[in-house]
Write a protein that holds these residues in place. Sequence first.
Motif, mmCIF file in Angstrom:
data_model
loop_
_atom_site.group_PDB
_atom_site.id
_atom_site.type_symbol
_atom_site.label_atom_id
_atom_site.label_comp_id
_atom_site.label_asym_id
_atom_site.label_seq_id
_atom_site.Cartn_x
_atom_site.Cartn_y
_atom_site.Cartn_z
ATOM 1 N N MET A 13 0.852 -1.191 0.000
ATOM 2 C CA MET A 13 0.000 0.000 0.000
ATOM 3 C C MET A 13 0.887 1.240 0.000
ATOM 4 S SD MET A 13 -3.243 1.100 0.368
ATOM 5 C CE MET A 13 -4.171 -0.131 1.293
ATOM 6 N N ARG A 14 0.545 2.186 -0.885
ATOM 7 C CA ARG A 14 1.300 3.443 -0.923
ATOM 8 C C ARG A 14 0.342 4.596 -0.667
ATOM 9 N NH1 ARG A 14 4.998 4.836 -6.046
ATOM 10 N NH2 ARG A 14 6.321 3.327 -4.959
ATOM 11 N N VAL A 15 0.762 5.529 0.189
ATOM 12 C CA VAL A 15 -0.016 6.740 0.457
ATOM 13 C C VAL A 15 0.931 7.929 0.389
ATOM 14 C CG1 VAL A 15 -1.732 5.580 1.882
ATOM 15 C CG2 VAL A 15 0.341 6.493 2.938
ATOM 16 N N GLY A 16 0.387 9.109 0.201
ATOM 17 C CA GLY A 16 1.243 10.283 0.122
ATOM 18 C C GLY A 16 0.427 11.540 -0.082
ATOM 19 N N TRP A 17 1.111 12.644 -0.283
ATOM 20 C CA TRP A 17 0.438 13.894 -0.567
ATOM 21 C C TRP A 17 1.286 14.686 -1.557
ATOM 22 C CZ3 TRP A 17 3.024 12.865 3.929
ATOM 23 C CH2 TRP A 17 4.094 13.704 4.258
ATOM 24 N N LEU A 18 0.666 15.678 -2.172
ATOM 25 C CA LEU A 18 1.308 16.469 -3.217
ATOM 26 C C LEU A 18 0.990 17.940 -2.992
ATOM 27 C CD1 LEU A 18 2.761 16.627 -6.050
ATOM 28 C CD2 LEU A 18 0.452 16.569 -7.017
ATOM 29 N N GLN A 19 2.000 18.765 -3.110
ATOM 30 C CA GLN A 19 1.806 20.206 -3.018
ATOM 31 C C GLN A 19 2.388 20.842 -4.272
ATOM 32 O OE1 GLN A 19 2.848 21.960 0.717
ATOM 33 N NE2 GLN A 19 3.013 24.028 -0.119
ATOM 34 N N ARG A 67 -2.783 21.673 -2.516
ATOM 35 C CA ARG A 67 -2.210 20.627 -1.675
ATOM 36 C C ARG A 67 -3.273 19.549 -1.543
ATOM 37 N NH1 ARG A 67 1.594 19.593 2.471
ATOM 38 N NH2 ARG A 67 0.815 18.109 4.027
ATOM 39 N N GLU A 68 -2.956 18.353 -1.941
ATOM 40 C CA GLU A 68 -3.947 17.292 -1.894
ATOM 41 C C GLU A 68 -3.324 16.014 -1.335
ATOM 42 O OE1 GLU A 68 -5.107 15.582 -5.733
ATOM 43 O OE2 GLU A 68 -3.675 16.947 -6.677
ATOM 44 N N THR A 69 -4.146 15.265 -0.646
ATOM 45 C CA THR A 69 -3.743 13.960 -0.154
ATOM 46 C C THR A 69 -4.026 12.936 -1.233
ATOM 47 O OG1 THR A 69 -4.247 14.595 2.126
ATOM 48 C CG2 THR A 69 -4.096 12.231 1.640
ATOM 49 N N LEU A 70 -3.015 12.217 -1.619
ATOM 50 C CA LEU A 70 -3.170 11.234 -2.681
ATOM 51 C C LEU A 70 -3.889 10.007 -2.132
ATOM 52 C CD1 LEU A 70 0.368 11.464 -4.328
ATOM 53 C CD2 LEU A 70 -1.673 12.817 -4.801
ATOM 54 N N PRO A 71 -4.741 9.407 -2.948
ATOM 55 C CA PRO A 71 -5.479 8.238 -2.464
ATOM 56 C C PRO A 71 -4.556 7.040 -2.293
ATOM 57 C CG PRO A 71 -5.866 8.554 -4.809
ATOM 58 C CD PRO A 71 -5.090 9.752 -4.342
ATOM 59 N N PRO A 72 -4.886 6.130 -1.406
ATOM 60 C CA PRO A 72 -4.079 4.906 -1.251
ATOM 61 C C PRO A 72 -4.066 4.107 -2.546
ATOM 62 C CG PRO A 72 -5.609 5.184 0.582
ATOM 63 C CD PRO A 72 -5.996 6.187 -0.448
ATOM 64 N N THR A 73 -2.924 3.521 -2.850
ATOM 65 C CA THR A 73 -2.794 2.680 -4.053
ATOM 66 C C THR A 73 -2.325 1.286 -3.631
ATOM 67 O OG1 THR A 73 -0.575 3.599 -4.384
ATOM 68 C CG2 THR A 73 -2.364 4.578 -5.641
ATOM 69 N N PRO A 74 -3.258 0.383 -3.412
ATOM 70 C CA PRO A 74 -2.900 -0.966 -2.947
ATOM 71 C C PRO A 74 -2.483 -1.880 -4.095
ATOM 72 C CG PRO A 74 -5.271 -0.774 -3.093
ATOM 73 C CD PRO A 74 -4.709 0.579 -3.453
#
Length: 307
Positions: free
Chosen positions: A1-7, A31-38
């Motif tokens: 699972m990968r999670v993250g955010w982008l600005q 600035r957004e929170t990236l959705p989880p990518t399982p």
Amino acid sequence: MRVGWLQSQSSAHTAGFANTGSAPFASISDRETLPPTPRFDLSYQPDSHNLFYAAIAKGFRAGGPGTPARCDGAVDPSSFGPDSVWSFEVGTKNELLDRRLRLDTNLFDIRWDGIQERFQDSCGNSFTTNAGIARSTGFDVSADASLTDRLQLSVAVGYVDVRYTRTLRTAGGQIIVDRGTVVGGVPSVPAPWSGSVSARYEWPLTGTTGAYLRAEGIARSHNPGPFTEHDPNSLSYAPTLSADPAYTLLNLQLGLTWRSVNVRLFANNVADARPLLQRYADVPGSTLVYAYTLQPRTVGLMGTWSF
């Protein structure tokens, strides 16, 4: 699972002959929170010669800023949103006939949502927007066979069908993409069928010297469409553009090996095929059309030394 955010932060001014009046301007800070990518993987290996597997994965690509150009009184989108894919794949890897035959096969089904695609308006301005939903299905099969101790044969075949599953229109009613049309934008659309076959024959000359002959054939099919660019109601209507034609390519090599030295005489594109590839125009409707082709027949001598 990968999670993250982008600005991200950007600003753009656009001016030119097609942008009458005040130059369009856009400033974007996000600035957004990236959705989880399982990703889920399952494999089963009953013995050392056979492997069966299945995989499910999600991929994600963030949105971004655009260039707010003006055309015919309207301003192109100044930003585009994220897109994502869900991929489903099953496959096998097998060794048969005392490992003289190796097979790799896989089937895939990909669901692509919010496709980020680049378009041109009638003034020649390029912009990126989210072009709806698509589905891609296909398979790949490859085989490597040692027919004898000296002769090896390799074959690979692939098929892909990728189409939009929903019609998308601009606020003014113009079609951005048509349901059922091929994804990519003519001429940059995939060949439905692709494949290659190669054969290599080796024979020893002395204890440390050997020779080999290799032949390779590469084939691509024509994509018959349909394409959004051929719809008179579409934003990117360009009836003169078409997908690449089908073509085949033949390459030959005659080589000599001595210890860590490999010298080979090669001939690429032996039949000197000259298909018109990637035909496009600067703007939709332009009569000035560009195209590429394959590298013409090329004969040469090449050597490598490993140390």
